[in-house]
Structures are given as C-alpha cells and as structure tokens.
Scaffold this active site. Structure first.
Site, PDB file in Angstrom:
ATOM      1  N   THR A 136       0.816  -1.209   0.000  1.00 31.04           N
ATOM      2  CA  THR A 136       0.000   0.000   0.000  1.00 31.04           C
ATOM      3  C   THR A 136       0.851   1.260   0.000  1.00 31.04           C
ATOM      4  OG1 THR A 136      -1.491   1.287   1.417  1.00 31.04           O
ATOM      5  CG2 THR A 136      -0.149  -0.337   2.517  1.00 31.04           C
ATOM      6  N   ASP A 137       0.285   2.350  -0.522  1.00 30.18           N
ATOM      7  CA  ASP A 137       1.011   3.640  -0.492  1.00 30.18           C
ATOM      8  C   ASP A 137       1.186   4.153   0.938  1.00 30.18           C
ATOM      9  OD1 ASP A 137      -1.649   4.344   0.021  1.00 30.18           O
ATOM     10  OD2 ASP A 137      -1.760   5.885  -1.535  1.00 30.18           O
ATOM     11  N   GLU A 138       0.387   3.598   1.895  1.00 30.68           N
ATOM     12  CA  GLU A 138       0.461   4.116   3.269  1.00 30.68           C
ATOM     13  C   GLU A 138       1.811   3.849   3.919  1.00 30.68           C
ATOM     14  OE1 GLU A 138      -2.857   3.627   5.834  1.00 30.68           O
ATOM     15  OE2 GLU A 138      -4.304   3.848   4.221  1.00 30.68           O
ATOM     16  N   TYR A 161      -1.425  -0.339  11.206  1.00 34.27           N
ATOM     17  CA  TYR A 161      -1.672  -1.013   9.915  1.00 34.27           C
ATOM     18  C   TYR A 161      -0.517  -0.762   8.947  1.00 34.27           C
ATOM     19  CZ  TYR A 161      -3.257  -1.417   5.079  1.00 34.27           C
ATOM     20  OH  TYR A 161      -3.318  -1.715   3.739  1.00 34.27           O
ATOM     21  N   LYS A 165       2.333  -3.312   7.279  1.00 32.88           N
ATOM     22  CA  LYS A 165       2.519  -3.520   5.838  1.00 32.88           C
ATOM     23  C   LYS A 165       3.965  -3.187   5.440  1.00 32.88           C
ATOM     24  CE  LYS A 165      -0.267  -4.473   3.091  1.00 32.88           C
ATOM     25  NZ  LYS A 165      -0.782  -5.803   2.609  1.00 32.88           N
TER      26      LYS A 165
HETATM   27  P1  NAD Z   1     -10.154  -6.741   2.811  1.00 38.45           P
HETATM   28  O1  NAD Z   1     -10.071  -6.465   4.277  1.00 38.45           O
HETATM   29  O2  NAD Z   1     -11.409  -6.440   2.080  1.00 38.45           O
HETATM   30  O3  NAD Z   1      -9.836  -8.278   2.541  1.00 38.45           O
HETATM   31  C1  NAD Z   1      -8.829  -8.982   3.216  1.00 38.45           C
HETATM   32  C2  NAD Z   1      -9.105 -10.480   3.062  1.00 38.45           C
HETATM   33  O4  NAD Z   1      -8.033 -11.188   3.718  1.00 38.45           O
HETATM   34  C3  NAD Z   1     -10.411 -10.943   3.720  1.00 38.45           C
HETATM   35  O5  NAD Z   1     -11.110 -11.780   2.844  1.00 38.45           O
HETATM   36  C4  NAD Z   1      -9.945 -11.710   4.948  1.00 38.45           C
HETATM   37  O6  NAD Z   1     -10.826 -12.748   5.328  1.00 38.45           O
HETATM   38  C5  NAD Z   1      -8.600 -12.251   4.485  1.00 38.45           C
HETATM   39  N1  NAD Z   1      -7.698 -12.543   5.614  1.00 38.45           N
HETATM   40  C6  NAD Z   1      -7.439 -11.759   6.696  1.00 38.45           C
HETATM   41  N2  NAD Z   1      -6.581 -12.386   7.523  1.00 38.45           N
HETATM   42  C7  NAD Z   1      -6.261 -13.577   6.931  1.00 38.45           C
HETATM   43  C8  NAD Z   1      -5.406 -14.642   7.291  1.00 38.45           C
HETATM   44  N3  NAD Z   1      -4.696 -14.632   8.423  1.00 38.45           N
HETATM   45  N4  NAD Z   1      -5.311 -15.711   6.454  1.00 38.45           N
HETATM   46  C9  NAD Z   1      -6.041 -15.753   5.305  1.00 38.45           C
HETATM   47  N5  NAD Z   1      -6.873 -14.756   4.920  1.00 38.45           N
HETATM   48  C10 NAD Z   1      -6.982 -13.682   5.726  1.00 38.45           C
HETATM   49  O7  NAD Z   1      -8.909  -5.985   2.181  1.00 38.45           O
HETATM   50  P2  NAD Z   1      -8.736  -5.320   0.731  1.00 38.45           P
HETATM   51  O8  NAD Z   1      -9.171  -3.920   0.804  1.00 38.45           O
HETATM   52  O9  NAD Z   1      -9.310  -6.239  -0.276  1.00 38.45           O
HETATM   53  O10 NAD Z   1      -7.150  -5.315   0.628  1.00 38.45           O
HETATM   54  C11 NAD Z   1      -6.454  -6.429   0.078  1.00 38.45           C
HETATM   55  C12 NAD Z   1      -4.961  -6.145   0.112  1.00 38.45           C
HETATM   56  O11 NAD Z   1      -4.691  -4.964  -0.627  1.00 38.45           O
HETATM   57  C13 NAD Z   1      -4.423  -5.886   1.513  1.00 38.45           C
HETATM   58  O12 NAD Z   1      -3.156  -6.497   1.608  1.00 38.45           O
HETATM   59  C14 NAD Z   1      -4.294  -4.374   1.606  1.00 38.45           C
HETATM   60  O13 NAD Z   1      -3.244  -4.013   2.475  1.00 38.45           O
HETATM   61  C15 NAD Z   1      -3.966  -4.034   0.170  1.00 38.45           C
HETATM   62  N6  NAD Z   1      -4.394  -2.704  -0.298  1.00 38.45           N
HETATM   63  C16 NAD Z   1      -5.677  -2.281  -0.134  1.00 38.45           C
HETATM   64  C17 NAD Z   1      -6.061  -1.039  -0.642  1.00 38.45           C
HETATM   65  C18 NAD Z   1      -7.477  -0.537  -0.500  1.00 38.45           C
HETATM   66  O14 NAD Z   1      -7.747   0.621  -0.795  1.00 38.45           O
HETATM   67  N7  NAD Z   1      -8.427  -1.340  -0.068  1.00 38.45           N
HETATM   68  C19 NAD Z   1      -5.139  -0.245  -1.316  1.00 38.45           C
HETATM   69  C20 NAD Z   1      -3.823  -0.712  -1.454  1.00 38.45           C
HETATM   70  C21 NAD Z   1      -3.471  -1.951  -0.967  1.00 38.45           C
HETATM   71  O1  DAU Z   2      -4.090   4.087   0.657  1.00 36.27           O
HETATM   72  C1  DAU Z   2      -4.354   2.727   0.606  1.00 36.27           C
HETATM   73  C2  DAU Z   2      -5.137   2.312   1.829  1.00 36.27           C
HETATM   74  O2  DAU Z   2      -6.452   2.832   1.665  1.00 36.27           O
HETATM   75  C3  DAU Z   2      -5.178   0.813   2.045  1.00 36.27           C
HETATM   76  O3  DAU Z   2      -3.878   0.352   2.306  1.00 36.27           O
HETATM   77  C4  DAU Z   2      -6.099   0.446   3.222  1.00 36.27           C
HETATM   78  O4  DAU Z   2      -6.209  -0.957   3.338  1.00 36.27           O
HETATM   79  C5  DAU Z   2      -7.457   1.048   2.956  1.00 36.27           C
HETATM   80  O5  DAU Z   2      -8.306   0.799   4.065  1.00 36.27           O
HETATM   81  C6  DAU Z   2      -7.359   2.551   2.713  1.00 36.27           C
HETATM   82  O6  DAU Z   2      -6.953   3.241   3.913  1.00 36.27           O
HETATM   83  P1  DAU Z   2      -7.616   4.658   4.338  1.00 36.27           P
HETATM   84  O7  DAU Z   2      -7.424   4.842   5.780  1.00 36.27           O
HETATM   85  O8  DAU Z   2      -7.153   5.745   3.436  1.00 36.27           O
HETATM   86  O9  DAU Z   2      -9.152   4.334   3.940  1.00 36.27           O
HETATM   87  P2  DAU Z   2     -10.531   4.612   4.702  1.00 36.27           P
HETATM   88  O10 DAU Z   2     -11.622   4.271   3.755  1.00 36.27           O
HETATM   89  O11 DAU Z   2     -10.566   4.017   6.060  1.00 36.27           O
HETATM   90  O12 DAU Z   2     -10.511   6.197   4.885  1.00 36.27           O
HETATM   91  C7  DAU Z   2     -10.354   7.072   3.772  1.00 36.27           C
HETATM   92  C8  DAU Z   2     -10.300   8.486   4.307  1.00 36.27           C
HETATM   93  O13 DAU Z   2     -11.590   8.830   4.837  1.00 36.27           O
HETATM   94  C9  DAU Z   2      -9.329   8.684   5.466  1.00 36.27           C
HETATM   95  O14 DAU Z   2      -8.737   9.970   5.378  1.00 36.27           O
HETATM   96  C10 DAU Z   2     -10.203   8.601   6.712  1.00 36.27           C
HETATM   97  C11 DAU Z   2     -11.523   9.176   6.228  1.00 36.27           C
HETATM   98  N1  DAU Z   2     -12.730   8.642   6.895  1.00 36.27           N
HETATM   99  C12 DAU Z   2     -12.885   7.283   6.921  1.00 36.27           C
HETATM  100  C13 DAU Z   2     -13.999   6.726   7.533  1.00 36.27           C
HETATM  101  C14 DAU Z   2     -14.168   5.239   7.579  1.00 36.27           C
HETATM  102  C15 DAU Z   2     -13.690   9.498   7.426  1.00 36.27           C
HETATM  103  O15 DAU Z   2     -13.547  10.734   7.359  1.00 36.27           O
HETATM  104  N2  DAU Z   2     -14.796   8.942   8.018  1.00 36.27           N
HETATM  105  C16 DAU Z   2     -14.978   7.590   8.111  1.00 36.27           C
HETATM  106  O16 DAU Z   2     -16.004   7.158   8.702  1.00 36.27           O
END
Ligand code: NAD
Ligand code: DAU
Length: 355
Positions: A136-138, A161, A165
């Site tokens: 992730t970019d985070e 988190y 990562k």
């Molecule tokens: P998500 O939380 O929707 O899905 C995660 C999945 O992993 C779930 O199905 C969960 O059951 C499974 N899981 C959790 N712990 C596990 C374990 N110990 N063994 C096997 N499975 C397990 O997450 P997402 O948003 O789909 O993100 C997927 C990946 O992409 C993550 O690694 C996250 O860090 C990365 N990512 C997410 C975003 C985003 O915006 N959502 C952006 C960049 C990178």
């Molecule tokens: O940047 C990539 C990441 O994006 C991934 O690695 C993470 O898995 C994914 O969860 C996401 O992280 P963020 O923290 O950026 O996403 P989130 O949707 O939780 O929040 C997006 C922005 O909105 C953040 O600045 C927090 C804000 N927010 C979020 C929630 C849930 C609010 O203001 N109110 C809310 O209720």
C-alpha cells in the site's frame, strides 16, 4: 498454470479472481482465505460455472505453514499473490496485534513455503515461485501539499496497519536480497468499487446516506486520498506478476486526488439524483473526532509502472464513482447481509455512539 491467491474473499482479492479467470482461460486459482469479518464467499458467487471449475477455495490462515505446504504439494503452485491482510486503519488503532500476526508473520510464512518448494525442485520452478506482495502507499507516510510518492520515497508508516505492511515489505525484500527469490511488491493508493466492506469511506457513506444516518467525516475532512477503481488495480497487479522486473517495487495510482469532504458531497449528490430521495442531503454530514495520527495526504507517482509495463488507469473518478454507486444500489441485499453483529460492534467502538 496454478497460482495461489490469498485473501480471495475480500474486496480486492475477489475482484482480482473475476479479472484473472476471465483473462486467462487456461489458468487455475487456488484461493485461500481465513474468512475473517472482512471475508465473504458471497463475493465470488458470480463466477460462471466454467470459471468455478478453475477455482478452488480453501478456508485457512496464511500463518498455517502446514496448510500452505499441503496446497503447494497438491496443486503444484507456480506463483503466489498475497492480498490477505488485516486492512482497516481504524481497527489497527484499536487492536494492533492481529495486524502484526497476519500482515507480518503471515507474509513470512508464505515466503518460507515458496522458498522451500523453489529450493527442492529447481527444475519445475526454474524461474522461481514468483511472489507478489500486495502492499500500500500508506507505507510512505503522509505528504505535504505538493509532491508525490515514488518507489524511492523512504518508508515512514504511521498507523499500526501501515507499519505492519511496511514490515511485510521489508521481509519480502529480505527474501529477495538474501535468497534471490523472485519477488515483487506493489504499492497502490485507495481503491473503490464493488464488494468493498462498508467500514471503508465510500461504502460506509453510501450505506449511511441510503439509511438517512449521519455521515461521519473525521476532523475537517480535508485529508486527501488518491482514488483508483479496483479493476485498474487488478490489471496493474497482473502486469507486474507477469512482467515486473524481479525484486522491484511498483507504485500504482492514477492521479485522482480528492479531499474526503469532496467524496462525501459527491456521493450525496449522485445518490439523491439516482434515488430522488430529498432526505439524502448535506445536513447528514457530521464532523467527528479525527482519526489518531491521521495521514493528511497520499499521492502516487505512477511513472515507473507506466514506462516499464505500459499501465495506465482506464476508469477516471467521475465514471468510477457512478459505477460504484450503481453497484451498491443494485446490491442492497448484499450490503444488508454484510452488516453483521460483529461489524455493528466495531462501529459503536470506533464512532462512540456519535451518530
Ligand atoms: P479486505 O479487508 O477487504 O480483505 C482482506 C481479506 O483477507 C479478507 O477476505 C480476509 O478474510 C482475508 N484474511 C485476513 N486475515 C487472513 C489470514 N490470516 N489468512 C487468510 N486470509 C486472511 O482488504 P482489501 O481492501 O481487499 O485489501 C487487500 C490487500 O490490498 C491488503 O493487503 C491491503 O493491504 C492491500 N491494499 C488495499 C487497498 C485498499 O484501498 N483497499 C489499497 C492498497 C493496498
Ligand atoms: O491508501 C491505501 C489504503 O487505503 C489501504 O492500504 C487500506 O487498506 C485502505 O483501508 C485505505 O486506507 P484509508 O485509511 O485511506 O481508507 P478509509 O476508507 O478508512 O478512509 C479514507 C479516508 O476517509 C481517510 O482519510 C479517513 C476518512 N474517513 C474514513 C472513515 C471510515 C472518514 O472521514 N470517516 C470515516 O467514517
């Protein structure tokens, strides 16, 4: 060719399964998922019967070395794409330890098994068992008002988190640098689209607005995220898995930076227009206590993946958000089923009954 994809029942993992099985008609996915609160097998129900024949689901933990070895042995795995993770920043603030267990130890367990099979059968795995870590970019921390994250930006994670990562990324790098294992790391910006769990900003706001509940904006709402439609992320991962240079990191993002408050207002506008419901309006917005250690701005420089692999986003924000909202409107039963008791418990803990 058989690949092991972890986290297949989550948001991006399930979208990736659809993308990959549609694109490669001669490949099989062995999908592993622990089915935590975020994993939902219903996300994969729309696979066609033919695709289902090329998809094997295994419920299990990425930390379970014996199980991963069994999967390698049984299915002759030639590559791993690791999506499985604890992924929600707010949850990591309440309970960091599970993030270290899953995101760090889990990743290392997968690497260890990949290494074992690569070493015992170099003939079969002559190019190595390719390992792609979905990061992730985070991990880069937070930007000021200008500049972008490049692959050379130093790691500076802030939340439990993102620290977990970043730690996983360093372990992947260590397996490449030490054992010469063929690895890649992708670092993508915020995704949005179908099947995203409603704890994340966009689906949470859609669901609350539809139910006339308050829309909880953290702090001033001027934090910036760089949004990417989920299938553009899937396409980038596929390209890196196929053609990425060994050991390299690739940033993924499409210059779609938006303030959170803009996103919330846009969701209100589109939902009101599509439903005709006048109770969906800006009076629902409520500024609540800010997230601890809240990163102010993320912004990706995608030059490397564009120049080396020809990747560019295909879906810009205005189109993507319309598609996403339409999907949630058409799948309100999915949303209802996803909002389980466990999720409501977390909601109360995180927002403290403020809405
Ligand atoms: P998500 O939380 O929707 O899905 C995660 C999945 O992993 C779930 O199905 C969960 O059951 C499974 N899981 C959790 N712990 C596990 C374990 N110990 N063994 C096997 N499975 C397990 O997450 P997402 O948003 O789909 O993100 C997927 C990946 O992409 C993550 O690694 C996250 O860090 C990365 N990512 C997410 C975003 C985003 O915006 N959502 C952006 C960049 C990178
Ligand atoms: O940047 C990539 C990441 O994006 C991934 O690695 C993470 O898995 C994914 O969860 C996401 O992280 P963020 O923290 O950026 O996403 P989130 O949707 O939780 O929040 C997006 C922005 O909105 C953040 O600045 C927090 C804000 N927010 C979020 C929630 C849930 C609010 O203001 N109110 C809310 O209720």
């Amino acid at each position: 060719m058989n690949i092991l994809v972890t986290g297949v029942a989550g948001f991006i993992g399930s979208n990736f399964v659809y993308y990959y099985l549609e694109k490669y008609k001669d490949r099989k996915i062995i999908g592993l998922d622990k089915l935590t609160y975020a994993g939902n097998l219903e996300n994969l129900e729309k696979l066609t019967p033919e695709q289902k024949e090329r998809f094997v689901f295994i419920k299990g933990d990425i930390k379970n070395q014996e199980l991963i070895e069994y999967i390698f042995e049984t299915y002759k795995i030639e590559g791993i794409i690791n999506f499985a993770a604890e992924s929600h920043v707010d949850r990591s603030i309440h309970d960091p330890q599970i993030f270290l267990k899953t995101n760090v130890i889990g990743t290392q367990t997968l690497l260890n098994v990949a290494k074992k099979y690569w070493e015992i059968d170099t003939q079969k795995y002559k190019d190595g068992v390719k390992f792609l870590q979905v990061s992730t970019d985070e991990v880069y921390g937070s930007l000021g008002p200008t500049g972008y994250f490049t692959e050379k930006t130093p790691l500076d994670p802030h939340s439990p988190y993102s620290a977990s990562k970043a730690s996983a990324d360093l372990i992947v790098k260590a397996y490449h640098d030490t054992y010469k294992m063929p690895t890649n790391i992708t670092r993508c910006s915020n995704n949005y689209g179908p099947y995203q769990f409603p704890e994340k900003l966009i689906p949470l706001m859609i669901n609350n607005a539809l139910n006339h509940k308050e829309l909880p904006v953290y702090g001033d709402g001027k934090q910036i995220r760089d949004w990417l439609y989920v299938t553009d992320h899937c396409r980038a991962i596929d390209l890196v898995f196929e053609n990425g240079r060994t050991g390299e990191v690739y940033n993924i993002g499409g210059h779609n930076e938006k303030e959170n408050i803009y996103i919330v207002k846009k969701i209100i506008e589109i939902l009101r227009e599509k439903t005709g419901d006048k109770e969906i309006n800006e009076k629902l917005i409520k500024h609540v206590k800010d997230r601890l250690g809240h990163d102010r701005r993320y912004g990706i420089d995608p030059t490397k993946i564009k120049e080396e692999l020809g990747w560019e986003p295909e879906i810009m924000f205005d189109e993507g958000i319309e598609k996403t909202i339409e999907w949630y409107l058409e799948n309100q039963d999915w949303m209802k089923r996803v909002i389980s008791g466990e999720y409501l418990e977390f909601y109360e803990k995180n927002y403290g009954g403020t809405k």
